[in-house]
Motif scaffolding. Structure first.
Motif, mmCIF file in Angstrom:
data_model
loop_
_atom_site.group_PDB
_atom_site.id
_atom_site.type_symbol
_atom_site.label_atom_id
_atom_site.label_comp_id
_atom_site.label_asym_id
_atom_site.label_seq_id
_atom_site.Cartn_x
_atom_site.Cartn_y
_atom_site.Cartn_z
ATOM 1 N N GLN A 154 -3.715 -1.208 6.923
ATOM 2 C CA GLN A 154 -4.695 -2.272 7.188
ATOM 3 C C GLN A 154 -4.627 -2.730 8.640
ATOM 4 O O GLN A 154 -5.663 -2.931 9.297
ATOM 5 N N PHE B 188 -6.399 -0.990 1.696
ATOM 6 C CA PHE B 188 -6.625 -2.064 0.733
ATOM 7 C C PHE B 188 -6.624 -1.562 -0.710
ATOM 8 O O PHE B 188 -6.122 -2.243 -1.614
ATOM 9 N N CYS C 70 -8.060 -7.321 -2.851
ATOM 10 C CA CYS C 70 -7.837 -6.034 -2.174
ATOM 11 C C CYS C 70 -8.979 -5.063 -2.451
ATOM 12 O O CYS C 70 -9.459 -4.370 -1.542
#
Length: 546
Positions: A268, A283, A302
């Motif tokens: 990320q 994610f 997420c």
């Protein structure tokens, strides 16, 4: 002037040595001192893009394109236009990318003599067919691009064309041939025969294809190779985030969930730094771990972030709906995703499709999906695919009232998952074995299977699955409490059931509030509970309030 030339030489040397930051600094300095010729502008653009400076990299590559036009090098200008199109399309800027590809094609068509760019401009057309559901058409166009690459001995074009051909073969169900082509491409990459950008594209695409083909061994091998490749270029941003996302998936499968979350978060961070293709994997993989741990709100967030990439977070989102007992939504999501998916992605969704159809009570639909998965597993022979097929098929047999047949199939699946080192799925499969044993009258074996699976779920931190195994293991209201609860945890549970706050419990037991909170967290995990209300209900149901 001598100083500028020396800096340019250092920049070129650093570029060849994959020292991207050093190359960037020296090439940029030389450019600011007196400008760069087109080939060096290409080098500068490459290091800018690799180190996360995407916008400036596109600007520099545009300057290289224009400089090639000024000096009359039309093939060079067309090549730059083609790569600008590829970079923009990969970044999701489809309109701009299409425009640049149109320019590259026009320039190539104007040439008196053919060149390799004619093959490069075929790639987006082939990719559009590939991901638009026309894998056979894509394979033909990739073959045309390959012929151009071979004619001009352009190794980058040859390898990218073989990559696409392999991906198309996988989507058409020719898994052996597809994986063989991917292996062939990786030989050129690992031998250092290709330019850095095509190398990174191929690494990440091959690993993703291995996962779609359920080839865990290849995915592990090529992820390790990608890790070494990125490690040798520590200042590289592009592809490093995707590497971390692939690592996260492997960690998750092998039960190292803390490591999986750590790698996912690195992915990320690198996506924010410029590796735009790492958004989804970073994610999504964290979401999968959060879902399995029972952290449903975190998992949903997420998945939402993963969806920003343009890819639908499936089957994770549908399985999250299932975990929250929203079966109609889960069924609608997974059916829509499976119906819209290409053949390779659909195979990846089939295990979840079977699980959700069974939860919805549609045994016939589950049987059709399990049979489809079994046919692929028979043709493919990948152990991971065979394990998934055995698990799905055994679950359907169990639902069809055939526990004896289900036992044999499920035990084979359990063995395969263990051999692959995938503990969560092994424990799920063993829980199904226990259900098959109980349904056939073998309560002793069922109890052992439930107990072993429950212990594995606890070791992983898989709270919802632990609750499932515990509910099967302790079916009567006043069964003895599970062995994992310590005497101190039982005391804490009684006081929680009495409605007392952590501060009060701490005072009564002469503990710190932090210690009480840790005991409650352990109780939730061991019993597979999500709240104090659920803990209170459990305590009353099992006679633990006295």
């Amino acid at each position: 002037m001598a100083s500028s030339e020396a800096g340019l030489d250092r920049g070129r040397s650093a570029f060849e040595g994959h020292r991207w930051t050093e190359a960037f600094e020296d090439l940029l300095d030389a450019d600011q001192r007196g400008g760069l010729p087109a080939p060096d502008l290409e080098r500068l653009a490459t290091v800018e893009i690799l180190t996360g400076k995407f916008a400036s990299g596109i600007d520099t590559l545009t300057r290289a394109h224009e400089e090639y036009l000024v000096v009359g090098d039309v093939p060079g200008a067309a090549r730059c236009a083609g790569w600008i199109g590829i970079h923009l399309m990969n970044a999701g800027q489809m309109a701009r990318g299409t425009g640049w590809f149109a320019r590259a094609g026009r320039l190539a068509a104007e040439l008196a003599e053919p060149c390799a760019v004619e093959g490069l401009v075929l790639l987006p057309t082939a990719l559009g067919m590939l991901f638009g559901g026309n894998a056979e058409g894509a394979r033909r166009v990739f073959a045309d691009a390959l012929a151009v690459g071979e004619r001009f001995q352009d190794r980058d074009l040859i390898s990218l064309s073989l990559l696409g051909t392999g991906q198309a073969s996988l989507m058409l169900g020719d898994i052996g041939a597809g994986l063989g082509l991917l292996d062939e491409v990786m030989v050129a990459v690992t031998a250092g025969e290709l330019s850095p950008v095509p190398s990174g594209i191929i690494y990440c695409a091959v690993i993703g294809s291995c996962h779609l083909a359920f080839d865990l061994r290849r995915a592990l091998e090529w992820t390790a190779a990608l890790d070494r490749w990125c490690g040798g270029r520590p200042d590289m941003v592009l592809y490093s985030g995707q590497c971390q996302a692939h690592r996260a998936e492997l960690y998750r499968l092998h039960g190292a969930w803390d490591d999986a979350v750590s790698a996912a978060k690195k992915a990320q961070q690198l996506s924010e730094a410029g590796d735009y293709q790492a958004v989804y994997g970073g994610f999504y993989q964290q979401g999968e771990v959060e879902r399995l741990r029972g952290q449903f709100a975190a998992a949903e967030e997420c998945y939402r972030q993963a969806g920003r990439s343009g890819y639908e977070p499936q089957p994770g989102l549908a399985l999250l709906k299932l975990a929250r007992s929203d079966i109609p939504s889960a069924q609608a999501l997974i059916r829509r995703a499976a119906d819209a998916a290409d053949l390779g992605t659909r195979r990846h969704l089939l295990p979840a499709l079977v699980e959700i159809e069974l939860a919805a009570g549609d045994t016939d639909a589950a049987r059709r999906s399990a049979d489809e998965l079994a046919a692929v597993a028979q043709d493919c022979g990948m152990p991971m695919l065979q394990a998934a097929s055995c698990q799905a098929g055994g679950a359907v047999l169990l639902a069809e009232g055939k526990p004896v047949q289900a036992q044999a199939v499920l035990r084979r699946g359990w063995t395969l998952w263990r051999e692959l080192g995938v503990p969560f799925e092994a424990a799920r499969c063993r829980t199904l074995v226990g259900q098959a044993c109980r349904a056939s009258g073998d309560d002793d074996s069922a109890g052992m299977d439930f107990e072993a699976a429950h212990a594995e779920f606890l070791a992983l931190g898989a709270a919802p699955a632990a609750a499932w195994a515990a509910s099967l293991q302790y079916t009567h209201a006043h069964d003895a409490p599970p062995e994992p609860l310590t005497p101190r945890e039982l005391e804490v549970l009684r006081l929680v059931a009495a409605g007392k706050a952590n501060r009060v419990i701490a005072g009564e037991l002469y503990l710190s509030e932090k210690t009480v909170a840790r005991h409650i967290s352990n109780i939730f995990l061991k019993l597979g509970l999500q709240s104090r209300v659920a803990a209170t209900r459990y305590a009353y149901d099992h006679g633990l309030t006295g």
